[in-house]
Write an enzyme that holds these catalytic residues in place. Sequence first.
Site, short mmCIF file in Angstrom:
data_model
loop_
_atom_site.label_atom_id
_atom_site.label_comp_id
_atom_site.label_asym_id
_atom_site.label_seq_id
_atom_site.Cartn_x
_atom_site.Cartn_y
_atom_site.Cartn_z
N ASN A 7 34.25 -7.32 -34.56
CA ASN A 7 34.61 -6.89 -33.21
C ASN A 7 35.84 -5.99 -33.30
OD1 ASN A 7 36.04 -6.84 -30.69
ND2 ASN A 7 34.69 -8.44 -29.96
N HIS A 10 40.19 -4.55 -30.48
CA HIS A 10 41.65 -4.44 -30.47
C HIS A 10 42.17 -3.21 -31.20
CE1 HIS A 10 41.83 -7.78 -28.00
NE2 HIS A 10 41.34 -8.64 -28.88
N ARG A 18 49.03 3.44 -25.67
CA ARG A 18 49.69 4.73 -25.52
C ARG A 18 48.80 5.76 -24.83
NH1 ARG A 18 54.12 5.97 -28.88
NH2 ARG A 18 55.48 4.18 -28.76
N HIS A 43 33.25 -4.97 -26.73
CA HIS A 43 33.15 -5.52 -25.37
C HIS A 43 33.60 -4.43 -24.40
CE1 HIS A 43 34.34 -9.09 -22.51
NE2 HIS A 43 33.57 -8.20 -21.92
N ARG A 45 34.62 -3.87 -21.08
CA ARG A 45 35.02 -4.70 -19.93
C ARG A 45 35.00 -3.88 -18.67
NH1 ARG A 45 37.81 -9.64 -21.71
NH2 ARG A 45 38.21 -9.93 -19.50
N ARG A 49 39.90 -2.07 -20.29
CA ARG A 49 41.25 -2.21 -20.84
C ARG A 49 41.33 -1.80 -22.31
NH1 ARG A 49 41.89 -8.74 -20.95
NH2 ARG A 49 41.39 -8.47 -18.76
N GLU A 70 28.92 -6.34 -26.04
CA GLU A 70 29.25 -7.49 -25.19
C GLU A 70 29.57 -6.96 -23.81
OE1 GLU A 70 32.67 -9.64 -26.48
OE2 GLU A 70 31.78 -10.15 -28.39
N THR A 100 41.47 -12.99 -22.76
CA THR A 100 40.24 -12.81 -23.52
C THR A 100 39.17 -13.69 -22.85
OG1 THR A 100 39.23 -12.97 -25.73
CG2 THR A 100 40.87 -14.63 -25.19
N THR A 101 37.92 -13.58 -23.33
CA THR A 101 36.85 -14.35 -22.71
C THR A 101 37.21 -15.84 -22.78
OG1 THR A 101 35.43 -12.70 -23.70
CG2 THR A 101 34.34 -14.57 -22.67
N GLU A 151 25.05 -17.17 -28.44
CA GLU A 151 26.25 -17.15 -29.28
C GLU A 151 27.07 -18.37 -28.88
OE1 GLU A 151 28.42 -13.49 -29.78
OE2 GLU A 151 30.31 -14.58 -30.04
N HIS A 191 34.45 -16.40 -31.51
CA HIS A 191 35.64 -16.52 -30.67
C HIS A 191 36.67 -17.41 -31.34
CE1 HIS A 191 38.29 -16.42 -27.28
NE2 HIS A 191 37.52 -15.49 -26.77
N GLY A 192 37.81 -16.81 -31.65
CA GLY A 192 38.92 -17.56 -32.21
C GLY A 192 38.77 -17.91 -33.68
#
Length: 240
Positions: A7, A10, A18, A43, A45, A49, A70, A100-101, A151, A191-192
Amino acid sequence: MLTLGVNIDHVATLRQARQTVEPDPIAAAVLAELGGADGITVHLREDRRHIQERDVRLLRQTVRTHLNLEMAATQEMVAIALDIKPDYVTLVPEKRQEVTTEGGLDIVGNLDYLCRVVDQLQSAEIPVSLFIDAENSQLEASAKTQAKFIELHTGKYADAPNGTLQAKELELLKLGCEKALSLGLRVNAGHGLTYWNVYPVAGLPGMEELNIGHTIISRAVLVGMERAVREMKLAIRGQV
Ligand code: PXP
């Protein structure tokens, strides 16, 4: 064999900090594939973002493995997915304020609508994965939607404060995985997950793909730091 979906959201978070053009998630996807990623996950969104529509369109053209989009189960997102045609879509719950989700999708409470969304996407040959907690009721409802995959949300396992509670969460994931397979669903998880907690989840029988983001991007920033600084010193001296 268990596969890894990377993923890259980020990378886009850093760019958006910026509002500039670097780092470009498209370049990150190429490098992730060179590193052995079996798939690229983003993802898109509702508040845009991090990942932008432009990113998803370019990734559709450049990703050589598979592209997992996603998204929330809204008609705006369905229209985008039908247009861009990722290799599969993972439906996730989405709240604007969340970092986050947060939890899994409530399939039980939204069964009719989600059946329609799954049908809209799968009729266009875009397989659907449903991001859910490992609960029997959600698994049974997921099977009713005809989605190809689920998932399993590994967040509670990842956040468990000690070994005993983590082992309990792992057991729930194992049971969820078995139940999903018995219902004819294919199983991913994510996730995580981190370098430190991934191994037991990777060992769950029947697991197909792990979607992992934050820990990989975090590590990428650190393992690249020395080289990045060295290159800036050279740039200051006009040597690059
Ligand atoms: N799977 C789903 C459905 C997600 O929403 C996320 C976070 O975007 C991930 C996997 C990856 O989670 P992490 O960044 O914690 O590895």
